[in-house]
Design an enzyme around this catalytic site. Structure first.
Site, short mmCIF file in Angstrom:
data_model
loop_
_atom_site.label_atom_id
_atom_site.label_comp_id
_atom_site.label_asym_id
_atom_site.label_seq_id
_atom_site.Cartn_x
_atom_site.Cartn_y
_atom_site.Cartn_z
CB CYS A 79 -1.05 0.01 1.09
SG CYS A 79 -0.79 -1.06 2.49
NE ARG A 116 2.54 -9.30 5.02
CZ ARG A 116 1.23 -9.16 4.88
NH1 ARG A 116 0.42 -9.88 5.64
NH2 ARG A 116 0.73 -8.30 4.03
CD GLN A 152 -0.24 -8.68 -0.09
OE1 GLN A 152 0.19 -7.56 -0.36
NE2 GLN A 152 -0.92 -8.94 1.02
CG ASP A 173 -2.06 -5.54 -2.65
OD1 ASP A 173 -3.26 -5.47 -2.36
OD2 ASP A 173 -1.15 -5.12 -1.92
CG HIS A 224 -3.65 -0.47 -2.40
ND1 HIS A 224 -2.56 -1.17 -2.84
CD2 HIS A 224 -3.87 -0.86 -1.12
CE1 HIS A 224 -2.13 -1.96 -1.86
NE2 HIS A 224 -2.90 -1.79 -0.81
CE LYS A 282 -8.27 -9.11 8.12
NZ LYS A 282 -7.09 -9.87 7.77
CG HIS A 293 -5.83 -1.86 1.68
ND1 HIS A 293 -4.49 -1.66 1.89
CD2 HIS A 293 -6.45 -0.81 2.28
CE1 HIS A 293 -4.31 -0.56 2.59
NE2 HIS A 293 -5.49 -0.02 2.85
#
Length: 636
Positions: A323, A352, A370, A372, A374, A457, A503
Site C-alpha cells: 500500500c 513478513r 499478493q 494486490d 488499492h 476487512k 485494499h
RNA sequence: GCCGGCUUAGCUCAGUGGUAGAGCAUCGGUUUUGUAAACCGAGGGUCGUCGGUUCGACCCCGACAGCCGGCUCCA
C-alpha cells in the site's frame, strides 16, 4: 451438546480416567470435544510417548469394558473446592472452578473412581464409547497464553460405530494424498531450499505455468473492471513505513530493517552492537506507537508530524505490504473527483517475518506475492467499489470451482489499542463492510479482533486437507492511511477532500492460493491450468514421426504438449501420463497415423475412442479458452 | 518462538556398535510394444551438519539446522 459431542466429551473423561490410573501424578486442566474428536490437557513431568499412548488406549478399553455409569453431582462452591483438593487436582481445576459464573450451577461427573468438574453432559455408560482412538500428543499453553506453562495435550477421536471411525481415519489418509506439499513435490510444482531460506518458495517451471495462467486470468478481469497495472520495488525507506504506521504497528512481523551503510558505519563507530541497533530501532517504534495511541480518537499523525530527531537510523525495509508504494503513485499527481476511483493493481511481492514454527509449505511463508490493488475513491463510491471487489473475488472462486469457503467480516477488537485512526471512521468502515458482505448472498460471520490495524476487512477463508483454515481473498476498507499520507483530491466545490482507500486481493497471495488450489484439485488441474495439457503417446517408435508432427501443430495452437519417447510398452506410458496427471493422452499407433486421427484418453473418462486430430484440436482449444473445469478424475 | 517427533540414494522406505540395502526413477542394452508398471545390466549414498563417548559410530550422547504435528502468532 450434540450426541456426538457428548460421546467425545465422555471420551475425554475416559481418557483422563485411564491416564490417572497409569500416571497418578498427572494434573488435569481441561478436556473438551472438538470438531473432529476430543483432547485432554495435562500437566505431567513424564514426557508422554507414542508407546504411552498405546498403553493409555488399552487402559481406556478397560474403563469402557467396566461399563461405568456417568453420574452427575451438583455441589456448592465450597464443596467443589473441597472435592478438587481431596483429589489433588487443585493446580488447574480451582482456576477453572473460579471461571464458573456465580449464578451457574456447579457440577461434577463421576465414572468409576474418576470424578471431574464438568458442566456435562455425558453418555450414560462408558461402554457407549465403542469406537475411539488416541491420535497424538502436542504441547499447548495453559489457557492458550504463551506466558503460561505448556501442558501436554492428548488428542483422540471417537465415533458412534467402528465403521464410522474407520471411515474417518481413511478420509484423513486420503486427504494426506492431496496435501500440496506432497503433490507439489510429486508434480515438481515448487521447492523450498534450506540454503535459500525457510518459507521462501522457489517456483519451478511447472508451478510457474500455473501461477502465470492464474495471473493472466486475473489480469483479464482487472482490465474489464478498469484497473491500472503498476510495478513497484521490493523495498522502501524506513521513513515511508514510519508514516504508514507499519514500523511501529507491524514491527513483530517484519524482517529486520536494512540499515544504510553510512548509518551502520556511524553506529558501529559509536560502538553499537547489533543488540544496541535493535534497541534503537525499538525506541523509535515505541515512541511512534505511544505518540499515536495518545492521539487516537482525536488527532492523527500525518507525514509532517514525524520529527527529524526520530530518525535515529536511516535505512530500508523489505516491504511487508504494497500500500505505501501505491499511495505514493496516487499522491504523485493532483487528482480531481472526476478521476476517481483510481485503481492501482500489482502482483506485489512482500516479506513478513513469520515464526519458524508457523511456516507451512506454500500456505504460510515469509515471502509472497499478493494479487494486490488499492482503490482510491470518494466516500460515496465506497459501497459501489466494494461490490466490484466482491464480485471479482466471486468470479475468481467460481471459475475455479472453489465453493467451499466461508466469509468473515473482521472488526476491531474492542479491548485492544493496536489500531490506528479515528473511531468515527472505523464505525463507517465497519458499517460499509457489513453492508457489502450482506450483498454476497452467502452467510458471513462477524469476528471482532480480525481487522487490519488500519481498517476492517472482508475475508474469504478456506480449509486445507487437514482442516486448517487459511485466509485467501481479502477486501479491506481504509480511512486511515489516506490521513496518514495526507491524500487529497479536488471536489466539485474546488476544495480538497480526503479519499477513502480499499485494499483488496482476490487470491490473497499467489503462494497460499496455489497451495490451496493444489489441494482443491488434488493435482488434477483443469486443462487451462495444467502444466502439460496433452501427452502424445506413440505406441511404438514407428509412430514417433506422426507424434512429432502433431506436437508441432499443438504447439502452434498454443497448447502445452510433450511426447513420451520412453522405450516402454503402451501400458507403462499410459500409466506415466496418469500418474503425472496430464489431462489428455493421445495414443498414436499405425491406425491413427494412417487416418490422421488420435485415440483420446482423458483423465476424466479414460479411453474415449478415436477422432480426427482436426476435430480434437478445436475441442481442446475451446476447453482451454473457456477455462472449463475438468470432470472429476476417473478412479483406476 | 514453545512442546513433542522425525532426518539413510532423485523419490518412497528397510537396516545393524565392526564404514549400508530394496522398489521406483536415471543411464546402457534387448524388445517395437494398443489404454495404469516388459526383460537384463550399470551407475548413484562422507546415513542432515558439527562436536563428544568408544579400539571402532549410520546406530549411543550433545549442540545446531531443516522437516512434521500441535500451541502461540497471522497486522
Amino acid at each position: 451438546m450434540t450426541p456426538l459431542e457428548e460421546l467425545r466429551h465422555s471420551g475425554s473423561h475416559i481418557l483422563a480416567t485411564a491416564l490417572l490410573r497409569l500416571f497418578p501424578d498427572a494434573k488435569l486442566d481441561i478436556g473438551p470435544p472438538t470438531d473432529t474428536g476430543f483432547y485432554y490437557d495435562v500437566d505431567l513431568d513424564h514426557k508422554l510417548t507414542a508407546e504411552d499412548l498405546l498403553r493409555i488406549e488399552a487402559e481406556m478399553k478397560k474403563v469402557v469394558d467396566e461399563n461405568q455409569p456417568f453420574v452427575r453431582k451438583e455441589a456448592s462452591r465450597q464443596e467443589a473446592s473441597d472435592i478438587i483438593r481431596s483429589r489433588g487436582q487443585e493446580r488447574y481445576k480451582l482456576g477453572r472452578l473460579a471461571d464458573i459464573p456465580e449464578e451457574e450451577k456447579i457440577s461434577f461427573y463421576q465414572n468409576g473412581e474418576f470424578m471431574d468438574l464438568c458442566a456435562g453432559t455425558h453418555v450414560r455408560y462408558t461402554s457407549k464409547l465403542k469406537a475411539f482412538k488416541l491420535l497424538s500428543i502436542a504441547g499447548a499453553y495453559h489457557r492458550g497464553d504463551e506466558k503460561n506453562k505448556q501442558l501436554q495435550r492428548i488428542y483422540g477421536t471417537a465415533f458412534p460405530t467402528k465403521e464410522e471411525l474407520a471411515r474417518y481415519l481413511d478420509q484423513v489418509e486420503q486427504a494426506k494424498q492431496r496435501d500440496h506439499r506432497k503433490v507439489g513435490k510429486d508434480l515438481r510444482l515448487f521447492v523450498i531450499d534450506e540454503d535459500v531460506g525457510q518459507g521462501l518458495i522457489l517456483w519451478t517451471p511447472a508451478g510457474s505455468i500455473i501461477r502465470q495462467e492464474l495471473q493472466n486470468f486475473i489480469s483479464e478481469e482487472l482490465r474489464k473492471q478498469g484497473y491500472s497495472q503498476v510495478f513497484t520495488p521490493h523495498i522502501g525507506k524506513l521513513e515511508l513505513y514510519k508514516i504508514s504506521g507499519h514500523f511501529p504497528y507491524y514491527k513483530e512481523s517484519q524482517f529486520t530493517p536494512i540499515v544504510e551503510n553510512e548509518s551502520l558505519a556511524r553506529i558501529l563507530g559509536e560502538g553499537c552492537s547489533c543488540a544496541d541497533m535493535v534497541a534503537r530501532l525499538d525506541a523509535v517504534s515505541a515512541r511512534l506507537a505511544g505518540q499515536i495511541n495518545e492521539r487516537t480518537g482525536r488527532e492523527t499523525v500525518t507525514a509532517d508530524r514525524i520529527k527529524p530527531d526520530e530518525q535515529l537510523l536511516d535505512g530500508f525495509m523489505l516491504k511487508p505490504m504494497n500500500c505505501p508504494h501505491h499511495i505514493k503513485i496516487f499522491a504523485s499527481q493532483p487528482h480531481s473527483y472526476r478521476d476517481l476511483p483510481v485503481r492501482l493493481a500489482e502482483f506485489g511481492t512482500v516479506y513478513r517475518w513469520e515464526q519458524s514454527g508457523e511456516l507451512n509449505g506454500m500456505t504460510r511463508v515469509r515471502g509472497f506475492t499478493q494479487d494486490d490493488a488499492h482503490l482510491f475513491c470518494t466516500e460515496d463510491q465506497v459501497a459501489q467499489e466494494l461490490l466490484g471487489c466482491l464480485s471479482l473475488v466471486n468470479t475468481v472462486l467460481t471459475t475455479l470451482g472453489m465453493n467451499d469457503y466461508r466469509v468473515r467480516v473482521g472488526l476491531r477488537d474492542p479491548d485492544s489499542n493496536k489500531y490506528t485512526g479515528l473511531k468515527e471512521n472505523w464505525d463507517k468502515a465497519e458499517a460499509a463492510c457489513r453492508e457489502a458482505a450482506k450483498t454476497l448472498g452467502v452467510a458471513f460471520k462477524e469476528e471482532p479482533g480480525e481487522a487490519a490495524f488500519y481498517g476492517p476487512k472482508i475475508d474469504f477463508v478456506v480449509q486445507d486437507v487437514i482442516g486448517r483454515e487459511w485466509q485467501l481473498g481479502t477486501v479491506q476498507v481504509d480511512y486511515n492511511l489516506p490521513i496518514r499520507f495526507d491524500l487529497t483530491y479536488s471536489g466539485a466545490d474546488n476544495q480538497p477532500h480526503r479519499p477513502v482507500m480499499i485494499h483488496r486481493a482476490p487470491f490473497g497471495s499467489m503462494e497460499r492460493f496455489c497451495g490451496v488450489l493444489i489441494e482443491h484439485f488434488g493435482g488434477d488441474f483443469p486443462v487451462w491450468l495444467s502444466p502439460e495439457q496433452v501427452r502424445l503417446v506413440p505406441v511404438s517408435e514407428k509412430t514417433l514421426d506422426y507424434a512429432r508432427e502433431l506436437l508441432g501443430a499443438l504447439k502452434a495452437a498454443g497448447v502445452r504438449a510433450a511426447i513420451d519417447e520412453h522405450n516402454d510398452k503402451l501400458g507403462a506410458k499410459i500409466r506415466r501420463s496418469e500418474v503425472e496427471k496430464v489431462p489428455y493422452a493421445l495414443i498414436l499407433g499405425p491406425k491413427e497415423a494412417e487416418s490422421r486421427s488420435v485415440s483420446i484418453r482423458s483423465r476424466a473418462k479414460g479411453d474415449e475412442g478415436s477422432a480426427p486430430f482436426e476435430q480434437f484440436l478445436p475441442r481442446l482449444s475451446q476447453e482451454i479458452r473457456s477455462r472449463a473445469l475438468s470432470e472429476k478424475r476417473k478412479q483406476p
